[in-house]
Write a protein that holds these residues in place. Sequence first.
Motif, PDB file in Angstrom:
ATOM      1  N   ARG A 192       0.870  -1.176   0.000  1.00 31.09           N
ATOM      2  CA  ARG A 192       0.000   0.000   0.000  1.00 31.09           C
ATOM      3  C   ARG A 192       0.911   1.232   0.000  1.00 31.09           C
ATOM      4  O   ARG A 192       1.666   1.479   0.939  1.00 31.09           O
ATOM      5  CB  ARG A 192      -0.895   0.005   1.242  1.00 31.09           C
ATOM      6  CG  ARG A 192      -1.569   1.341   1.549  1.00 31.09           C
ATOM      7  CD  ARG A 192      -2.664   1.710   0.572  1.00 31.09           C
ATOM      8  NE  ARG A 192      -3.242   3.015   0.929  1.00 31.09           N
ATOM      9  CZ  ARG A 192      -4.510   3.355   0.747  1.00 31.09           C
ATOM     10  NH1 ARG A 192      -5.350   2.496   0.201  1.00 31.09           N
ATOM     11  NH2 ARG A 192      -4.945   4.547   1.088  1.00 31.09           N
ATOM     12  N   ASN A 193       0.858   1.995  -1.087  1.00 29.35           N
ATOM     13  CA  ASN A 193       1.630   3.227  -1.210  1.00 29.35           C
ATOM     14  C   ASN A 193       0.700   4.423  -1.089  1.00 29.35           C
ATOM     15  O   ASN A 193      -0.169   4.628  -1.944  1.00 29.35           O
ATOM     16  CB  ASN A 193       2.351   3.285  -2.560  1.00 29.35           C
ATOM     17  CG  ASN A 193       3.449   2.244  -2.688  1.00 29.35           C
ATOM     18  OD1 ASN A 193       4.227   2.039  -1.763  1.00 29.35           O
ATOM     19  ND2 ASN A 193       3.514   1.584  -3.831  1.00 29.35           N
ATOM     20  N   ASN A 194       0.861   5.193  -0.014  1.00 31.14           N
ATOM     21  CA  ASN A 194       0.147   6.456   0.149  1.00 31.14           C
ATOM     22  C   ASN A 194       1.078   7.598  -0.256  1.00 31.14           C
ATOM     23  O   ASN A 194       2.223   7.658   0.204  1.00 31.14           O
ATOM     24  CB  ASN A 194      -0.270   6.672   1.602  1.00 31.14           C
ATOM     25  CG  ASN A 194      -1.308   5.666   2.065  1.00 31.14           C
ATOM     26  OD1 ASN A 194      -2.202   5.296   1.313  1.00 31.14           O
ATOM     27  ND2 ASN A 194      -1.196   5.228   3.308  1.00 31.14           N
ATOM     28  N   LEU A 195       0.604   8.486  -1.101  1.00 33.77           N
ATOM     29  CA  LEU A 195       1.423   9.621  -1.543  1.00 33.77           C
ATOM     30  C   LEU A 195       0.572  10.880  -1.533  1.00 33.77           C
ATOM     31  O   LEU A 195      -0.480  10.929  -2.166  1.00 33.77           O
ATOM     32  CB  LEU A 195       1.956   9.361  -2.958  1.00 33.77           C
ATOM     33  CG  LEU A 195       2.780  10.470  -3.607  1.00 33.77           C
ATOM     34  CD1 LEU A 195       4.040  10.760  -2.797  1.00 33.77           C
ATOM     35  CD2 LEU A 195       3.144  10.104  -5.039  1.00 33.77           C
ATOM     36  N   LYS A 196       1.049  11.896  -0.801  1.00 35.29           N
ATOM     37  CA  LYS A 196       0.301  13.152  -0.715  1.00 35.29           C
ATOM     38  C   LYS A 196       1.238  14.318  -1.000  1.00 35.29           C
ATOM     39  O   LYS A 196       2.255  14.488  -0.332  1.00 35.29           O
ATOM     40  CB  LYS A 196      -0.337  13.310   0.664  1.00 35.29           C
ATOM     41  CG  LYS A 196      -1.192  14.575   0.800  1.00 35.29           C
ATOM     42  CD  LYS A 196      -1.897  14.630   2.150  1.00 35.29           C
ATOM     43  CE  LYS A 196      -2.800  15.841   2.270  1.00 35.29           C
ATOM     44  NZ  LYS A 196      -3.507  15.879   3.576  1.00 35.29           N
ATOM     45  N   PHE A 197       0.881  15.114  -2.002  1.00 38.55           N
ATOM     46  CA  PHE A 197       1.615  16.331  -2.338  1.00 38.55           C
ATOM     47  C   PHE A 197       0.777  17.539  -1.923  1.00 38.55           C
ATOM     48  O   PHE A 197      -0.422  17.598  -2.222  1.00 38.55           O
ATOM     49  CB  PHE A 197       1.861  16.406  -3.847  1.00 38.55           C
ATOM     50  CG  PHE A 197       3.152  15.784  -4.302  1.00 38.55           C
ATOM     51  CD1 PHE A 197       4.217  16.578  -4.698  1.00 38.55           C
ATOM     52  CD2 PHE A 197       3.302  14.416  -4.338  1.00 38.55           C
ATOM     53  CE1 PHE A 197       5.404  16.013  -5.129  1.00 38.55           C
ATOM     54  CE2 PHE A 197       4.473  13.828  -4.773  1.00 38.55           C
ATOM     55  CZ  PHE A 197       5.540  14.641  -5.168  1.00 38.55           C
ATOM     56  N   ILE A 198       1.425  18.497  -1.279  1.00 40.25           N
ATOM     57  CA  ILE A 198       0.779  19.758  -0.917  1.00 40.25           C
ATOM     58  C   ILE A 198       1.575  20.875  -1.579  1.00 40.25           C
ATOM     59  O   ILE A 198       2.727  21.141  -1.210  1.00 40.25           O
ATOM     60  CB  ILE A 198       0.738  19.965   0.606  1.00 40.25           C
ATOM     61  CG1 ILE A 198       0.131  18.743   1.291  1.00 40.25           C
ATOM     62  CG2 ILE A 198      -0.056  21.218   0.956  1.00 40.25           C
ATOM     63  CD1 ILE A 198       0.320  18.736   2.795  1.00 40.25           C
ATOM     64  N   MET A 199       0.987  21.524  -2.568  1.00 43.87           N
ATOM     65  CA  MET A 199       1.677  22.548  -3.341  1.00 43.87           C
ATOM     66  C   MET A 199       1.373  23.906  -2.710  1.00 43.87           C
ATOM     67  O   MET A 199       0.368  24.538  -2.999  1.00 43.87           O
ATOM     68  CB  MET A 199       1.260  22.465  -4.804  1.00 43.87           C
ATOM     69  CG  MET A 199       1.430  21.041  -5.356  1.00 43.87           C
ATOM     70  SD  MET A 199       1.077  20.860  -7.110  1.00 43.87           S
ATOM     71  CE  MET A 199       2.597  21.532  -7.796  1.00 43.87           C
TER      72      MET A 199
END
Length: 454
Positions: A273-280
């Motif tokens: 399970r890969n969780n990826l979160k980007f906050i620009m």
Amino acid sequence: MSVIVDQADLSLKYTAHYTEVKNALFEGSSEVLNAQRKKAFQDFVKQGIPTRKNENYKYTNLNPAFAADFDFIHERQQAATVDDEVFKCDVPNLNTNLAIIQNGWFKKDKEGDLPEGVIFDGLEKIANEKPELLAAYGSIAKAEEDPLVALNTAFAKDGFFVYVPKGVIVEDPIQIINILKNETDTYSTQRNFIYVEEGAKVQVLWCDHTLNSNQYISNSVTEIFVGDNAEMEFYTLQNQHNKAANLNSVFVNQGRDSRATTHTSTMHGGMIRNNLKFIMNGENAEAHMYGMAFMDRKQHIDNFTQVIHAKPHCESNQLYKNVLDEQSVGAFSGRIHVVRDAQKTNAFQRNNNLLLTDEATMQTKPQLIIDADDVKCSHGATVGQIDEEALFYLRARGIAEDKARLMMMNAFTHEVVNEIKLEPLRDRIDHLVDKRLRGELARCHECDYQCECD
């Protein structure tokens, strides 16, 4: 292995273990980690092990992974070592600054040629000696938003730490060989932190491996802060056996004019399970997310991405591809959120999947949440099998069926492989992809450990 069916009992197992070891967790750790430990535990108690009723985990059943009787690694294991003459995770013609993490604990392999001011060390050491560098710890990996993050924060003791000061360019990539190796079934917690200051540049390569056939859970959380006008490339190579559950959460916060890239190559693994979160968080930022996975037998891969466009004039691109064979299962959930006033946003997302059998399954769910009106956003997803007409075309030109299929699968994945900017790494991944598609176990180069895959 004992199996716990009731979800409440399963969560209680981990809350009870925390209560049992919490004094040792606090006494042996720094204030910067301990400051969030108690709240994170309370957040986990409220949420519990995520079930399919949790919208973010609807495609992954975590119960079988969490139900085993694990030993927890909360202290550094002095006796456990990796024989460097037996195990080598190398990329030919690529010089790196190398370290090993074993069961969540950092071990510096050698002193590399790092520029002045750059720090590459263990999180535990930095938290004790330079806690000011961890002032943002936990600010983007929020325990109240994800129970796996909460559990990680409650147990976190060590992992890797990378700091690149203002304006510094790190020429040789930083490489972490992340190893699971223990005499018993093991639960491992790893917490990582990358801080790239204004105008700096770094490339990080993270390789996941298991070195024996015991059952493992690895719950890792990585927070990455990319300053104004900075560049960061984060490559992950996942290559573990079928008894390993890899729960990997990465959070990226971007400043103005920054450029951040993540690239995940999943060659092998039981449940991932890969969780990826980007906050620009800065104008004119660029985010690029690439992933590919090769699953067979009853392996499971779930990529869950979130991109928050919080400022105007930003661009994000996502491209994920899966090749699923036999009874393997894949899932992709991609969420793009353009907040109000984040005008002039460009956001693109694509997920393509190739099913090699009728038994393989794929769930894909692209999502757009757009609260601004001057944007360009698109998403698309495909799930299909090998094009029989194209296969016939190749066979009609004298190419054997097995070779023709291999050529088509290589062509399908090449688009993602080609996005690897490090040429030696790209060549290495190309080689591993070819081995994987041929049905060979993609062991790392010159690895003499005979890990079982069943």
